[in-house]
Design a protein around this motif. Structure first.
Motif, mmCIF file in Angstrom:
data_model
loop_
_atom_site.group_PDB
_atom_site.id
_atom_site.type_symbol
_atom_site.label_atom_id
_atom_site.label_comp_id
_atom_site.label_asym_id
_atom_site.label_seq_id
_atom_site.Cartn_x
_atom_site.Cartn_y
_atom_site.Cartn_z
ATOM 1 N N LYS A 155 23.917 52.156 0.350
ATOM 2 C CA LYS A 155 25.319 52.110 0.761
ATOM 3 C C LYS A 155 25.440 51.840 2.262
ATOM 4 O O LYS A 155 26.257 51.028 2.709
ATOM 5 C CB LYS A 155 26.007 53.439 0.416
ATOM 6 C CG LYS A 155 26.250 53.665 -1.064
ATOM 7 C CD LYS A 155 27.333 52.735 -1.590
ATOM 8 C CE LYS A 155 27.664 53.033 -3.039
ATOM 9 N NZ LYS A 155 28.655 52.073 -3.590
ATOM 10 N N GLU A 185 24.440 48.260 3.049
ATOM 11 C CA GLU A 185 25.538 47.330 2.739
ATOM 12 C C GLU A 185 26.614 47.363 3.824
ATOM 13 O O GLU A 185 27.131 46.322 4.234
ATOM 14 C CB GLU A 185 26.153 47.669 1.384
ATOM 15 C CG GLU A 185 25.284 47.275 0.209
ATOM 16 C CD GLU A 185 25.910 47.648 -1.126
ATOM 17 O OE1 GLU A 185 26.977 48.301 -1.123
ATOM 18 O OE2 GLU A 185 25.330 47.289 -2.173
ATOM 19 N N SER A 186 26.928 48.564 4.308
ATOM 20 C CA SER A 186 27.952 48.674 5.360
ATOM 21 C C SER A 186 27.482 47.994 6.639
ATOM 22 O O SER A 186 28.282 47.385 7.365
ATOM 23 C CB SER A 186 28.284 50.139 5.618
ATOM 24 O OG SER A 186 27.281 50.782 6.394
ATOM 25 N N LYS A 235 27.812 44.235 6.126
ATOM 26 C CA LYS A 235 29.239 43.887 6.186
ATOM 27 C C LYS A 235 29.731 43.911 7.628
ATOM 28 O O LYS A 235 30.548 43.077 8.042
ATOM 29 C CB LYS A 235 30.061 44.838 5.318
ATOM 30 C CG LYS A 235 29.942 44.581 3.822
ATOM 31 C CD LYS A 235 30.815 45.536 3.010
ATOM 32 C CE LYS A 235 30.811 45.171 1.521
ATOM 33 N NZ LYS A 235 29.507 45.332 0.881
ATOM 34 N N LYS A 275 28.311 54.973 5.551
ATOM 35 C CA LYS A 275 28.280 53.723 6.297
ATOM 36 C C LYS A 275 27.533 53.939 7.603
ATOM 37 O O LYS A 275 27.348 55.087 8.041
ATOM 38 C CB LYS A 275 29.685 53.204 6.561
ATOM 39 C CG LYS A 275 30.535 54.083 7.443
ATOM 40 C CD LYS A 275 31.916 53.468 7.634
ATOM 41 C CE LYS A 275 32.763 54.313 8.593
ATOM 42 N NZ LYS A 275 34.117 53.727 8.789
#
Length: 434
Positions: free
Chosen positions: A116, A119-120, A123, A36
């Motif tokens: 990944k 995406e973190s 988010k 992340k």
């Protein structure tokens, strides 16, 4: 990493040295374990260490490898290796952008890690989506999305609320689909597309036995207003047709992010943003994100062959180097600079007998000019000011399609990364040429 230094140093120094090494390696290990965006950015040396360790996993780094294929990452100079951070095999596999490549375990892991962390990051900004980094910029990323829509839903016509932007128009042409333009209208100073006209276009295409896909525009230069992506998403859900959003620089401001969050409650198949406009990377990379993981997979399948790792690595580097806390600071600075820009342009307009156009845009501002706007923009360029655009009132760029705007104007931007001193300087220079 088991390094045998026994006997090379006094025992207490060996212990101390390995402790330091362990702490440095722990930074890299944490990136791989947590997957992340870090709260605080990571320094360049540790990012380089991560990239070097991953690149050493690729088969072209195997000192005992026997290379007999036609594509073996044979590179002539170190300059070329450095330019792709030693991921010479690239990413993806023939027929799928996100498939792991047998000759490139390191690059494959790097790409998966990038997605990944991406995406973190999204988010963290409030967008609960799946995402991939693409090795192509916004226009070609849109082409991938449209191609996936054609394959999955049989889409054969793109309904495009008109924004005079060549990339989406060329993307549609590139994949061989027909485009149906929905014309803009003038409302005060704002140029917009009526949502009812978009729905009418959908009805007409369905009546003609076509399968439309809507390509809306969230970010564009004023006075063109953002499309009402929330209402368009509701309409697309009602008619069960795909909806792709061009949000080239949507990530850098919560004005756009809030619109995306609301739209994602309805029909949004994919959103495309630019890595250079949002993440401070060199031009060449894109970001595609959506709640629909299956459609994201379909998009990856539309990419022909392998891809250069360079744009992907640049996205990873930016995410790791900036960190979430600093990115929020940059967003706040952008917002503060935009307020300063509007205040200074309002004052300048009063002094010059011009108008600060009342448009809805959190990034860019418009001021009218009685002079030729192209001449004004040219003079600014010669004064070493890059970015402002001069638009004549009969130019279709950002104005009404096949109509005339009431004013000639100059567009001045306050995008992420701008500084207050930049804003003061550009308004000072603009005052000298208006």
């Amino acid at each position: 990493m088991n390094l045998n230094t026994k006997g090379l140093l006094p025992e207490h120094m060996e212990h101390r040295g390995k402790l330091t090494l362990k702490e440095n390696l722990k930074i890299v290990e944490n990136i791989l374990e947590q997957r992340k965006i870090p709260e605080v950015g990571i320094d360049e040396e540790h990012i380089k260490l991560l990239l070097r360790l991953l690149s050493f996993m690729d088969t072209d780094k195997d000192p005992n490898v026997i290379q007999i294929g036609e594509r073996e990452a044979r590179v002539y100079t170190k300059l070329q290796r450095d330019s792709v951070f030693d991921f010479c095999h690239g990413v993806g596999r023939s027929g799928n952008l996100t498939d792991p490549q047998p000759k490139a375990p390191g690059a494959s892991a790097m790409y998966k890690l990038t997605n990944k962390i991406l995406e973190s990051f999204l988010k963290f900004l409030g967008l609960k989506v799946n995402a991939i980094a693409t090795p192509v910029a916004t226009g070609m990323s849109l082409a991938l999305c449209l191609s996936a829509s054609r394959k999955k839903y049989g889409s054969n016509v793109v309904i495009y609320p008109y924004a005079s932007h060549k990339s989406p128009i060329k993307a549609t042409s590139f994949i061989g689909m027909r485009m149906r333009l929905v014309e803009t209208v003038l409302e005060g100073h704002i140029v917009k597309v009526d949502v009812g006209e978009i729905e009418d276009a959908i009805k007409r295409e369905i009546k003609d036995k076509n399968n439309p896909v809507v390509l809306s525009t969230l970010t564009f230069f004023p006075p063109r207003k953002s499309d009402d992506v929330v209402e368009i998403s509701k309409i697309c859900e009602d008619y069960n047709i795909p909806h792709i959003i061009n949000g080239a620089y949507a990530i850098q401001n919560f004005y756009y992010i809030d619109k995306l969050k609301k739209a994602l409650k309805y029909r949004v198949d994919a959103i495309v943003s630019s890595s250079d406009k949002n993440l401070f990377t060199p031009i060449g990379g894109g970001i595609i994100y959506t709640k629909d993981e299956s459609f994201l997979k379909e998009i990856s399948l539309t990419y022909p062959g392998r891809a250069s790792s360079n744009p992907v690595v640049n996205i990873l580097i930016s995410l790791l180097a900036i960190g979430s806390r600093n990115y929020i600071s940059l967003m706040k600075e952008q917002k503060t600079c935009k307020k300063l820009l509007d205040d200074l342009l309002e004052d300048l307009a009063g002094k010059k007998g011009e108008i600060l156009l009342q448009v809805e845009n959190p990034i860019s501002s418009c001021i009218t000019t009685k002079k030729d706007p192209l001449d004004v923009a040219g003079k600014l360029y010669n004064l070493r000011i890059t970015g402002p655009r001069g638009v004549r009132k009969n130019d279709h760029f950002g104005t009404c399609y096949l109509k005339e705007y009431p004013y000639n104007y100059i567009v001045v931007n306050s995008a992420i990364g701008v500084k207050k001193e930049d804003i003061y300087m550009v308004v000072e220079k603009l005052s000298s040429v208006l």
